[in-house]
Design a protein around this motif. Structure first.
Motif, PDB file in Angstrom:
ATOM      1  N   HIS A   1       0.852  -1.187   0.000  1.00  0.00           N
ATOM      2  CA  HIS A   1       0.000   0.000   0.000  1.00  0.00           C
ATOM      3  C   HIS A   1       0.891   1.240   0.000  1.00  0.00           C
ATOM      4  O   HIS A   1       1.786   1.379   0.837  1.00  0.00           O
ATOM      5  CB  HIS A   1      -0.924   0.011   1.214  1.00  0.00           C
TER       6      HIS A   1
ATOM      7  N   LEU B   1      -0.149   8.133  -2.030  1.00  0.00           N
ATOM      8  CA  LEU B   1       0.104   9.093  -3.095  1.00  0.00           C
ATOM      9  C   LEU B   1      -0.371  10.465  -2.625  1.00  0.00           C
ATOM     10  O   LEU B   1      -1.537  10.638  -2.241  1.00  0.00           O
ATOM     11  CB  LEU B   1      -0.637   8.670  -4.369  1.00  0.00           C
TER      12      LEU B   1
ATOM     13  N   ARG C   1      -4.085   9.846  -1.220  1.00  0.00           N
ATOM     14  CA  ARG C   1      -4.901   8.632  -1.254  1.00  0.00           C
ATOM     15  C   ARG C   1      -4.005   7.406  -1.120  1.00  0.00           C
ATOM     16  O   ARG C   1      -2.813   7.455  -1.413  1.00  0.00           O
ATOM     17  CB  ARG C   1      -5.720   8.540  -2.534  1.00  0.00           C
TER      18      ARG C   1
ATOM     19  N   GLU D   1      -3.021   3.812  -2.316  1.00  0.00           N
ATOM     20  CA  GLU D   1      -3.080   3.001  -3.535  1.00  0.00           C
ATOM     21  C   GLU D   1      -2.561   1.594  -3.233  1.00  0.00           C
ATOM     22  O   GLU D   1      -1.541   1.423  -2.570  1.00  0.00           O
ATOM     23  CB  GLU D   1      -2.237   3.634  -4.632  1.00  0.00           C
ATOM     24  N   GLN D   2      -3.277   0.584  -3.701  1.00  0.00           N
ATOM     25  CA  GLN D   2      -2.884  -0.808  -3.501  1.00  0.00           C
ATOM     26  C   GLN D   2      -2.185  -1.334  -4.746  1.00  0.00           C
ATOM     27  O   GLN D   2      -2.677  -1.197  -5.858  1.00  0.00           O
ATOM     28  CB  GLN D   2      -4.119  -1.657  -3.202  1.00  0.00           C
TER      29      GLN D   2
END
Length: 385
Positions: free
Chosen positions: A261, A264, A271, A273-274
């Motif tokens: 993970h 960003l 946020r 991001e995966q």
């Protein structure tokens, strides 16, 4: 009086059941309504027709039971009948017909193995005006004449069957490219002698070559033994060896790797991001016959790319993917190869205890940088259950 009453009871119980009257007559291009009137005169059974009953009939009936004769007269025009009390109603089985609600019955069919929308797409279009289905319940409701309902239930029984299942056995492994170049097709080389597999007359050899190869026997035990030897030499690694049961034409998904993970950020928001990196394998089998299976295979390889510190804010993921469709026999093993992985790392060896003593531990341990490539091999065996 008691004796007489007993006689009356005995007489009622012994009364014979009236047999269905027989019809004997000849019709030659006779109006259907006139033919039905002839049945009424011969049997004494009343028949009521609606305004849709029209046409002609040609029949030679000799001692035919009443209902069979009625069915034969109405069959050519597509008409139906229903017995109501002691008379029969005849009309066209059309929901727009004036007597349809008297001719029709309602029945509910519960589906066991498929959804209502799937069943509707497979059924003949003749049922479309009779059948209703719900979106969330696997129920079908039909309002139609009894003969249509009986035929509808028979058709549902033919299509509402469980899907056949397939056992998918996969073996995902990485083998050093150096070993592959040195050994070539001898790396995974097995001889299957007569009597050692399902087909006693079959005898052949499995060998690895560039691209895809196949064999007609299950050699997973031998493969694992060979790979364990290479694994001890640090020249191979078994990433996964799962067994999955999947329905016919459904998909089986396998993921071996790691999930990270990453946050960003921008000037206004941030946020999470995966990112998944590793080996993803999607297999979709389709049974064509008891012996032939169509396999759609879509492997994908992804890994992070080292930027050597040039730009720490940039994360680069390298992906390689391919998709192919092949035809195999039941129980046959396929090998998917030709995908290369970069290998970088540090190997450390040390003498127990002495390798952990301060100051002198450097004399009893050795670190080796390793860099190279590995070939990803995927072995897949489908078996119809």
């Amino acid at each position: 009086m008691r004796f007489i009453g007993a006689l009356l009871v005995i007489a009622i119980l012994a009364a014979p059941v009236l047999a269905e009257p027989l019809v004997s007559t000849l019709f030659f291009e006779t109006d259907i309504r006139e033919a039905l009137n002839e049945l009424v005169l011969q049997t004494g059974i009343n028949i009521i027709t609606d305004e849709t009953v029209k046409g002609t009939v040609t029949l030679d009936l000799v001692d035919v039971p009443f209902e069979k004769a009625l069915k034969m007269i109405l069959l050519g025009g597509g008409f139906s009948f229903r017995k109501i009390d002691d008379y029969y109603l005849v009309g066209l089985p059309d929901p727009r017909g004036p007597a349809f609600h008297h001719l029709a019955e309602t029945a509910t069919v519960r589906l066991q193995y498929m959804r209502a929308d799937e069943a509707m797409s497979l059924l003949p279009s003749i049922y479309s005006s009779y059948v209703k289905s719900g979106r969330e319940r696997d129920l079908l409701t039909i309002t139609a004449p009894a003969s249509v309902i009986e035929r509808f239930k028979a058709d549902i029984k033919e299509i509402d069957r469980p899907q056949r299942q397939i056992l998918i056995q996969a073996l995902v492994t990485e083998v050093s490219s150096e070993v592959m170049e040195q050994w070539g097709s001898k790396l995974f080389n097995f001889t299957v002698n007569k009597g050692e597999e399902v087909n006693p007359d079959w005898q052949t050899t499995l060998g690895f070559d560039d691209g895809i190869i196949s064999l007609d026997t299950n050699v997973f035990g031998d493969l694992l033994a060979q790979l364990e030897i290479l694994k001890g030499q640090e020249k191979a690694e078994i990433r996964a060896n799962p067994r999955m049961v999947v329905a016919d034409r459904a998909s089986a998904n396998l993921f071996v790797g790691e999930r990270q993970h990453i946050i960003l950020k921008s000037d206004d928001y941030q946020r999470l991001e995966q990112v998944d990196v590793g080996v993803t394998l999607k297999v979709t089998p389709r049974i064509l016959s008891d012996d032939i299976i169509q396999l759609t295979i879509a492997p994908e390889i992804s890994h992070f790319v080292d930027k050597n510190g040039k730009d720490e804010t940039t994360l680069v993921v390298r992906r390689s993917e391919v998709a192919t469709t092949v035809y195999v026999q039941n129980g046959q093993t396929l090998v998917l190869a030709g995908m290369t992985l970069d290998e970088q790392g540090q190997l450390e060896r040390k003498v127990p205890i002495l390798g952990d003593i301060p100051l002198i531990r450097w004399f009893f341990r050795r670190a080796t940088e390793k860099e190279g490539e590995r070939e990803l091999l995927i072995f897949i065996t489908p078996e119809i259950k």
